[in-house]
Design an enzyme around this catalytic site. Structure first.
Site, PDB file in Angstrom:
ATOM      1  N   GLU A  87     142.711   4.012 -29.724  1.00 50.37           N
ATOM      2  CA  GLU A  87     141.897   4.548 -28.623  1.00 50.37           C
ATOM      3  C   GLU A  87     140.406   4.438 -28.910  1.00 50.37           C
ATOM      4  OE1 GLU A  87     141.031   9.065 -26.956  1.00 50.37           O
ATOM      5  OE2 GLU A  87     143.071   8.521 -27.542  1.00 50.37           O
TER       6      GLU A  87
ATOM      7  N   HIS B 212     143.537  11.524 -20.719  1.00 51.44           N
ATOM      8  CA  HIS B 212     142.883  12.327 -21.753  1.00 51.44           C
ATOM      9  C   HIS B 212     142.967  13.793 -21.328  1.00 51.44           C
ATOM     10  CE1 HIS B 212     139.076  14.133 -23.469  1.00 51.44           C
ATOM     11  NE2 HIS B 212     139.577  13.561 -24.553  1.00 51.44           N
TER      12      HIS B 212
ATOM     13  N   HIS C 261     137.463   7.231 -31.703  1.00 52.16           N
ATOM     14  CA  HIS C 261     136.376   8.125 -31.287  1.00 52.16           C
ATOM     15  C   HIS C 261     135.041   7.396 -31.176  1.00 52.16           C
ATOM     16  CE1 HIS C 261     135.186  12.528 -30.963  1.00 52.16           C
ATOM     17  NE2 HIS C 261     136.350  12.447 -30.351  1.00 52.16           N
TER      18      HIS C 261
ATOM     19  N   GLU D 131     138.373   7.866 -21.407  1.00 56.42           N
ATOM     20  CA  GLU D 131     138.088   9.289 -21.294  1.00 56.42           C
ATOM     21  C   GLU D 131     136.630   9.573 -20.945  1.00 56.42           C
ATOM     22  OE1 GLU D 131     137.224  11.414 -25.398  1.00 56.42           O
ATOM     23  OE2 GLU D 131     139.014  10.167 -25.610  1.00 56.42           O
TER      24      GLU D 131
ATOM     25  N   ASP E  95     142.869   7.558 -32.748  1.00 55.56           N
ATOM     26  CA  ASP E  95     141.645   7.730 -31.962  1.00 55.56           C
ATOM     27  C   ASP E  95     140.460   7.310 -32.831  1.00 55.56           C
ATOM     28  OD1 ASP E  95     139.571   8.455 -30.337  1.00 55.56           O
ATOM     29  OD2 ASP E  95     140.221  10.528 -30.035  1.00 55.56           O
TER      30      ASP E  95
END
Length: 389
Positions: A222, A298, A198, A248, A196
């Site tokens: 991700e 998610h 982020h 997400e 991730d």
């Protein structure tokens, strides 16, 4: 049967507050549960749910699509994540009511079962925010990964991408690749590892980071860049060989349109507590199916969200894998009564009508609202400029 009211129940689970929604009806004993948990926006989401009560009171709860359209379109103003989280939870609760009324699990109402179990992955450290987002040393990283594997998971997610400026030097890329390589060696070739990002990086840096770990076969990377600009996500996809995922922070079917039209990613990640609920997520998944994209929803949220995700996964052909955070608090399953169970990284098929859960309101009220744990430190560069966390 008519809707008589909406009630919210907020449960503090340390890293976040769970926001449960109860849709009550005129039929004695018939009600439904949904979840609208949204980090650091708890009060706002509760207020949005209360705003929808007048719009829904007196309506037939079985007319789910009709009520979704009423909430979405009669709001007039475009709804962001707060409004869409409120709608999502209410919509989930309506499916719970419908399943109970008809005496079948919700996945039967979504087209029926297309698989016999649901594969899950989880984060390092469970509900420990520091462990999830700030494990930047190899030894604790590997120890936490083994703890996840010992629980039976065959897939895990890591979030050790460096906090990055627009352009970084070779050092951070080398450090990141070294950590991933040592993690791969420690867990072996058969454990799937998701990274991730982020949204911490720019296309220039994401491409370097991802190409540096390609040889270790990440399952997917991700949200490599902030999600607002789809062209920048596609830039990363076009210049790397690792599967890319996003979604997400996209909160309606319309927000996914550009992703599909540009073939911007390989995997989409709608959050069923933010994107409009179960039926909206099914619409998104149907669009993804046309583009041969997998769906990995998610979900680091509470037990109602877990139940909703399970019914979605069981009935969605292009479902890939499901995120969970089942170890965030030790009393997670005390606040719900459910037959839902997991074993060796897979959820089993539920048989109870509706979503298959009931909230134990007495237990839930033992954990009242508290200000959520904020990220331990506002993320700043060495010159004190704010970075994405």
């Amino acid at each position: 049967m008519k809707i008589t009211g909406l009630k919210t129940l907020v449960v503090n689970a340390q890293m976040r507050n769970w926001v449960f929604v109860k849709v009550e009806t005129s039929q004695p004993g018939v009600f439904g549960w949904g979840e609208a948990s949204l980090e650091w926006k708890t009060r706002a989401v509760v207020g949005a749910i209360e705003d929808f009560e007048a719009m829904l009171t007196g309506e037939n709860p079985l007319n789910i699509e009709h009520l979704y359209q009423k909430m979405y379109r009669q709001s007039f103003w475009a709804l962001g994540v707060i409004g869409m989280s409120a709608i999502s939870a209410i919509e989930q609760a309506l499916w719970d009511i419908k399943g109970k009324e008809l005496g079948v699990p919700v996945y039967h109402l979504l087209g029926g079962k297309v698989r016999d179990r649901v594969r899950m992955y989880t984060h390092l450290g469970g509900g420990d925010m520091k462990a999830v987002y700030e494990t930047f040393s190899v030894e604790p990283l590997i120890a936490l990964a083994h703890d996840v594997i010992d629980k039976g998971y065959t897939a895990l997610k890591v979030v050790f991408v460096p906090y990055s400026k627009t352009i970084e030097g070779r050092g951070k890329v080398t450090q990141f690749a070294s950590m991933f390589g040592q993690l791969r060696e420690a867990v072996g070739p058969d454990i799937d590892i998701m990274v991730d990002f982020h949204g911490r990086t720019t296309p220039a840096m994401a491409i370097q980071y991802i190409n540096a770990i390609e040889e270790f076969h990440p399952f997917f990377c991700e949200e490599p860049v902030r999600p607002e600009n789809i062209d920048t996500i596609k830039m990363v996809t076009d210049h790397t060989k690792v599967p890319i995922a996003t979604g997400e922070r996209h909160v309606s079917i319309y927000h996914f349109k550009e992703i599909f039209e540009k073939n911007a990613v390989h995997v989409i990640q709608p959050d069923l507590c933010h994107c409009g609920g179960l039926w909206a997520a099914r619409k998104i998944a149907a669009m993804a199916e046309v583009y041969n994209m997998g769906v990995a929803p998610h979900n680091p949220l509470g037990p109602v969200a877990n139940a909703v995700a399970l019914h979605f996964a069981l009935s969605t052909p292009n479902f890939l894998i499901q995120e969970d955070m089942l170890t965030d608090v030790p009393w997670r399953w005390d606040v719900v009564e459910t037959e839902i169970s997991s074993e060796k990284g897979f959820w089993a098929v539920p048989t109870r009508p509706g979503l298959g859960i009931e909230i134990n309101e007495k237990e839930a009220k033992k954990h009242p609202f508290k200000q959520e744990i904020m990220h331990s430190n506002t993320i700043r560069d060495d010159d004190n400029a704010i970075l994405d966390w």
